[in-house]
Design a protein around this motif. Structure first.
Motif, PDB file in Angstrom:
ATOM      1  N   SER A   3       0.852  -1.191   0.000  1.00 45.60           N
ATOM      2  CA  SER A   3       0.000   0.000   0.000  1.00 45.60           C
ATOM      3  C   SER A   3       0.890   1.244   0.000  1.00 45.60           C
ATOM      4  CB  SER A   3      -0.897   0.009   1.242  1.00 45.60           C
ATOM      5  OG  SER A   3      -1.798  -1.069   1.211  1.00 45.60           O
TER       6      SER A   3
ATOM      7  N   LYS B 186       0.537   1.866  -7.019  1.00 44.73           N
ATOM      8  CA  LYS B 186      -0.206   0.986  -7.934  1.00 44.73           C
ATOM      9  C   LYS B 186      -1.499   1.637  -8.422  1.00 44.73           C
ATOM     10  CE  LYS B 186      -0.911  -2.429  -5.093  1.00 44.73           C
ATOM     11  NZ  LYS B 186      -0.527  -1.746  -3.844  1.00 44.73           N
ATOM     12  N   SER B 187      -2.330   2.067  -7.474  1.00 40.35           N
ATOM     13  CA  SER B 187      -3.624   2.645  -7.847  1.00 40.35           C
ATOM     14  C   SER B 187      -3.454   3.977  -8.562  1.00 40.35           C
ATOM     15  CB  SER B 187      -4.510   2.820  -6.604  1.00 40.35           C
ATOM     16  OG  SER B 187      -4.909   1.563  -6.103  1.00 40.35           O
ATOM     17  N   THR B 188      -2.439   4.741  -8.173  1.00 44.93           N
ATOM     18  CA  THR B 188      -2.181   6.007  -8.858  1.00 44.93           C
ATOM     19  C   THR B 188      -1.858   5.757 -10.326  1.00 44.93           C
ATOM     20  OG1 THR B 188      -1.411   7.152  -6.867  1.00 44.93           O
ATOM     21  CG2 THR B 188      -0.655   8.020  -8.984  1.00 44.93           C
TER      22      THR B 188
ATOM     23  N   ALA C 222      -2.775   3.138 -12.132  1.00 48.34           N
ATOM     24  CA  ALA C 222      -4.001   2.671 -12.786  1.00 48.34           C
ATOM     25  C   ALA C 222      -4.942   3.829 -13.085  1.00 48.34           C
ATOM     26  CB  ALA C 222      -4.698   1.634 -11.910  1.00 48.34           C
ATOM     27  N   MET C 223      -5.114   4.741 -12.118  1.00 47.35           N
ATOM     28  CA  MET C 223      -6.021   5.867 -12.311  1.00 47.35           C
ATOM     29  C   MET C 223      -5.461   6.885 -13.304  1.00 47.35           C
ATOM     30  SD  MET C 223      -8.716   5.071 -10.702  1.00 47.35           S
ATOM     31  CE  MET C 223      -8.290   3.360 -11.126  1.00 47.35           C
TER      32      MET C 223
ATOM     33  N   PHE D  53     -13.652  -0.945  -9.643  1.00 49.93           N
ATOM     34  CA  PHE D  53     -13.028  -0.427  -8.431  1.00 49.93           C
ATOM     35  C   PHE D  53     -13.054  -1.450  -7.300  1.00 49.93           C
ATOM     36  CE2 PHE D  53     -14.438   3.338 -10.767  1.00 49.93           C
ATOM     37  CZ  PHE D  53     -13.285   4.099 -10.784  1.00 49.93           C
ATOM     38  N   GLN D  54     -12.322  -1.137  -6.245  1.00 54.87           N
ATOM     39  CA  GLN D  54     -12.196  -2.022  -5.098  1.00 54.87           C
ATOM     40  C   GLN D  54     -13.521  -2.217  -4.364  1.00 54.87           C
ATOM     41  OE1 GLN D  54      -9.110  -0.802  -2.417  1.00 54.87           O
ATOM     42  NE2 GLN D  54      -9.782  -2.128  -0.766  1.00 54.87           N
TER      43      GLN D  54
ATOM     44  N   ASP E  85      -8.953  -2.392 -10.120  1.00 56.82           N
ATOM     45  CA  ASP E  85      -8.150  -1.878  -9.012  1.00 56.82           C
ATOM     46  C   ASP E  85      -8.508  -2.614  -7.722  1.00 56.82           C
ATOM     47  OD1 ASP E  85      -6.569  -0.435  -7.311  1.00 56.82           O
ATOM     48  OD2 ASP E  85      -7.644   1.462  -7.529  1.00 56.82           O
ATOM     49  N   GLU E  86      -7.714  -3.629  -7.373  1.00 57.57           N
ATOM     50  CA  GLU E  86      -7.957  -4.452  -6.180  1.00 57.57           C
ATOM     51  C   GLU E  86      -9.420  -4.914  -6.125  1.00 57.57           C
ATOM     52  OE1 GLU E  86      -5.569  -5.015  -3.623  1.00 57.57           O
ATOM     53  OE2 GLU E  86      -4.298  -3.252  -3.512  1.00 57.57           O
TER      54      GLU E  86
ATOM     55  N   VAL F 265      -4.621  -4.252 -10.445  1.00 54.51           N
ATOM     56  CA  VAL F 265      -3.835  -3.928  -9.262  1.00 54.51           C
ATOM     57  C   VAL F 265      -4.159  -4.967  -8.210  1.00 54.51           C
ATOM     58  CG1 VAL F 265      -3.554  -2.250  -7.389  1.00 54.51           C
ATOM     59  CG2 VAL F 265      -3.802  -1.458  -9.756  1.00 54.51           C
TER      60      VAL F 265
END
Length: 266
Positions: free
Chosen positions: A40, A44-46, A48-49, A84-85, A167-168, A199
């Motif tokens: 975390s 990763k998410s940054t 992807a976004m 999304f997660q 994303d997760e 992700v």
């Protein structure tokens, strides 16, 4: 060799003076499946976004994100679908699921409202929602967490995208439901010939479902390549540490990996 679907060059993302990504470059082949792994806060998410065009307004970015395989700049919803997660956060609680999916279909596929509703039922069937026609007028709160994530997946696919970003997508679900969602996601990606970027904090999941793995550490892409190579013969100290410990990357801070010194990033 054909052009890649996605090409990223020297991407940086900064949140008010805090670097989230630093000089990231990578390529993703059309029809490829790329997993981004790391703890975390690794970026990763940054990443992807940024690809999806969903960075917050306060983010400042540099570098380039290109889609050589597309004839134009991609459109979110039509060319890029995002899962999304948290499914509860991605579905409108006061709108029926049929209307939510049909709205995406009508907007991006140009169908009439009646045809879009029929397409919504078809999509719900494809994600294994029982009796889809009779559930079009149901609301998100009437479904379990796993069912809501299936509905969110149907909505992400409603515009007929060529790239799916997940994303997760299973981290908010229990272990049994996670496996069902992952299998469904894999099935739909293969059946539709989609390019997939997902992700995950789960190395086992990445090893099973990705043909390419990118490892992010403190905003830097420290390793990226074929799954067998990255996990079988890792080159970077951080990747080696992840594999050696084989822990879940969302563990409490006190149980996470020890800091890798600067020599490990060279």
């Amino acid at each position: 060799m054909s052009e890649p679907y996605l090409r990223i060059r020297n991407l940086t993302v900064d949140y008010g003076g805090t670097a989230a990504l630093q000089d990231v470059s990578l390529q993703l082949a059309k029809g490829g499946r790329l997993a981004l792994i790391g703890e975390s806060g690794s970026g990763k998410s940054t990443l992807a976004m940024a690809i999806a065009g969903l960075l917050p307004r306060r983010a400042r970015s540099g570098g380039t994100i290109e889609f050589p395989a597309l004839p134009r700049q991609p459109s979110l919803g039509k060319d890029i679908g995002v899962l999304f997660q948290d499914p509860s956060g991605s579905l409108d609680p006061v709108m029926t699921i049929g209307d939510q999916i049909a709205e995406v279909v009508m907007t991006h596929r140009g169908l009439s409202w009646i045809s879009a509703r029929l397409m919504a039922a078809e999509l719900l069937d494809r994600v294994h929602i029982p009796k889809p026609l009779s559930r079009l007028n149901s609301y998100p709160h009437e479904f379990s967490g796993g069912q809501k994530q299936r509905i969110a997946l149907a909505a992400a696919l409603a515009g007929n995208p060529s790239l799916l970003i997940a994303d997760e997508p299973t981290s908010a679900l229990d272990t049994v439901v996670q496996r069902h969602i992952v299998n469904l996601l894999d099935e739909l990606v293969r059946d539709n010939g989609l390019t997939l970027l997902f992700v995950t904090h789960d190395i086992a999941l990445a090893s099973e479902r990705a043909d390419t793995i990118g490892v992010l550490y403190k905003g830097k892409l420290v390793e990226c390549g074929p799954t067998a190579g990255v996990l079988g013969e890792p080159e970077h100290a951080y990747t080696k540490a992840l594999i050696a410990t084989h822990i879940s990357l969302d563990m409490p801070r006190r149980k996470r990996l020890a800091e890798i010194n600067a020599d490990g990033l060279q």
